[in-house]
Scaffold this motif. Sequence first.
Motif, short mmCIF file in Angstrom:
data_model
loop_
_atom_site.label_atom_id
_atom_site.label_comp_id
_atom_site.label_asym_id
_atom_site.label_seq_id
_atom_site.Cartn_x
_atom_site.Cartn_y
_atom_site.Cartn_z
N ALA A 104 17.82 -15.55 -10.13
CA ALA A 104 18.97 -15.01 -10.88
C ALA A 104 18.56 -14.60 -12.29
CB ALA A 104 20.11 -16.03 -10.93
N ASP A 105 17.41 -13.98 -12.41
CA ASP A 105 16.87 -13.53 -13.70
C ASP A 105 17.25 -12.07 -13.91
OD1 ASP A 105 15.37 -12.72 -15.88
OD2 ASP A 105 13.64 -13.95 -15.35
N TYR A 106 18.27 -11.82 -14.73
CA TYR A 106 18.77 -10.46 -14.90
C TYR A 106 17.78 -9.59 -15.67
CZ TYR A 106 21.90 -6.57 -15.89
OH TYR A 106 22.45 -5.32 -15.96
N GLU A 107 17.06 -10.18 -16.61
CA GLU A 107 16.07 -9.40 -17.36
C GLU A 107 14.96 -8.90 -16.44
OE1 GLU A 107 14.50 -11.40 -20.71
OE2 GLU A 107 16.43 -11.61 -21.75
N LEU A 108 14.52 -9.74 -15.53
CA LEU A 108 13.49 -9.31 -14.57
C LEU A 108 14.05 -8.24 -13.63
CD1 LEU A 108 10.58 -9.80 -13.69
CD2 LEU A 108 11.42 -11.58 -12.13
N PHE A 109 15.33 -8.37 -13.28
CA PHE A 109 15.96 -7.37 -12.43
C PHE A 109 16.03 -6.02 -13.16
CE2 PHE A 109 19.64 -5.11 -10.64
CZ PHE A 109 19.30 -5.11 -9.31
N GLN A 110 16.27 -6.05 -14.46
CA GLN A 110 16.28 -4.81 -15.22
C GLN A 110 14.89 -4.16 -15.25
OE1 GLN A 110 18.18 -6.37 -18.88
NE2 GLN A 110 19.75 -4.79 -18.58
N PHE B 20 7.91 -7.30 -6.03
CA PHE B 20 7.77 -8.60 -6.71
C PHE B 20 8.95 -8.84 -7.64
CE2 PHE B 20 6.55 -10.67 -10.69
CZ PHE B 20 6.16 -11.92 -10.24
N ARG B 21 9.28 -7.87 -8.46
CA ARG B 21 10.37 -8.03 -9.43
C ARG B 21 11.71 -8.21 -8.74
NH1 ARG B 21 6.42 -5.30 -11.99
NH2 ARG B 21 6.18 -5.55 -14.25
N LEU B 22 11.93 -7.47 -7.67
CA LEU B 22 13.19 -7.59 -6.93
C LEU B 22 13.33 -8.98 -6.31
CD1 LEU B 22 15.77 -6.40 -5.74
CD2 LEU B 22 14.40 -5.51 -3.84
N GLN B 23 12.28 -9.44 -5.65
CA GLN B 23 12.35 -10.73 -4.98
C GLN B 23 12.53 -11.88 -5.97
OE1 GLN B 23 8.73 -10.77 -2.67
NE2 GLN B 23 9.72 -9.85 -0.88
N HIS B 24 11.74 -11.88 -7.03
CA HIS B 24 11.81 -13.00 -7.97
C HIS B 24 13.09 -12.97 -8.81
CE1 HIS B 24 7.83 -15.05 -7.62
NE2 HIS B 24 7.54 -13.93 -6.99
#
Length: 505
Positions: A233-239, A224-228
């Motif tokens: 382009a949400d770097y905080e979510l990617f972290q 979920f976090r990877l896809q969203h």
Amino acid sequence: SGGAGLAARLDEICAEVSQAVADGARIIMLSDRHSNTELAPIPSLLLTAAVHHHMVRERIRTQASIVVESGDAREVHHIALLIGFGATVVNPYLALETAEDLVHRGIVNDVEPAKASANLVKALGKGVLKVMSKMGVSTVSSYTGAQLFECLGLSTDLIDRWFTGTRSRLGGIGIEEIAAASSYWHRTAYPVSGNGGQRELEVGGEYQWRRQGSEHLFDPHTVFRLQHSTRTADYELFQEYTGRVNDQSERLMTLRGLLEFADVTPIDINEVESVSEIVKRFSTGAMSYGSISQEAHEVLAIAMNRLGARSNTGEGGEDVERLRDPERRSSIKQVASGRFGVPSDYLTNADDIQIKMAQGAKPGEGGQLPGSKVYPWIAQTRHSTPGVGLISPPPHHDIYSIEDLKQLIHDLKNSNPVARIHVKLVAQEGVGTVAAGVAKAKADVVLISGHDGGTGAAPLTSLKHAGGPWELGLAETQQTLLLNGLRDRVVVQCDGQLKTGRDVL
């Protein structure tokens, strides 16, 4: 009792076996069928290996056969291990009874109970045959006791005493941990409360994620976090995604999860190579058109081309319409043992050409595409017949020595003088020596492929139980090339589910 008690009981059984053979016994049966509230079963593999090596040391192994009646053997790898460590016959009685029970309970229909157990025996037999085939063994008698395995995560003391001669490059658990695990499962079946134990089996989740099953590096939270994060382009979510993967890597005991960064003096980020330049060194895994869809195959190529990186066709060839399209073409063209979709036009339109000697997720096996997946458009790309299954042979039939490999490298360089020639190897013990030979054969890139990964063209048994971690293969390759003065001749790459920046570092 714990580990000491388990070790003592193993010694007692070995002594009993010696006495039985001296008394004329020619068949030794090792069974856990009669475990009860007082007696916990000994893991069948540990018991089999202990007895086998004891008989070898006593020079009585050829005087008796070992029959293993096991409740914990339930899949191909378990049977292969038992035979490989000395069992002459394996009776997975609990698995057979479970197959029949599924019919009685109506979970499996249109088959009689006897037929269900017969189907299981046939499937296990075919699986063992496949394992023997990829190990280059023709007969069961040759495979029995051959120990064609490498241990990961077992202590040296444990291996030396009960799995003597088995290759291992790492330490790990010992007899105490095995005894604790056996005790846990025994308490689950026979709880101290005496209420009859747990009636439903745990859900498992070894092959597919389950909410209360085994943990996986990729689960719904990470996906979920990877896809969203990538869609928005949400770097905080990617972290958050990378943090969870790195945390799971450490908890689940991947080798890279056990490593820590050294304390160093940081430098200004402006002095570091830019992201746009770093990503140009990235390439996708070799996933063939057919094992994944056309959409997935093309999207990977488009993304990597826009980044200035490289995508890999896999062994399924590439559609003619994509070969000269700078937006959709794959930069790396793979040449595998089946040579599917490898005409001259394919080779001349490549930036890199990769020779796949083996695949980390299924070493010893060629790619397998069932006939039901060979649609007309896939058959056209692979230059084959629609509806006819495609199986690449395990070896290249024109490569039986390093000289033969050198000849293929030479031929591919002549077909496309500007393309780099890759050789893909599996991360296993001794890969460093092979990599040195590949460097001397004038390849430009050596790829070390880890056991993680694999597509729908790889059997589940191979995905879980074949190959080795890329961490070990990469370390051995680097050290061997340095020791032989060859490191500056080749680029070294690795693959195997690199999920985060920490994995890359």
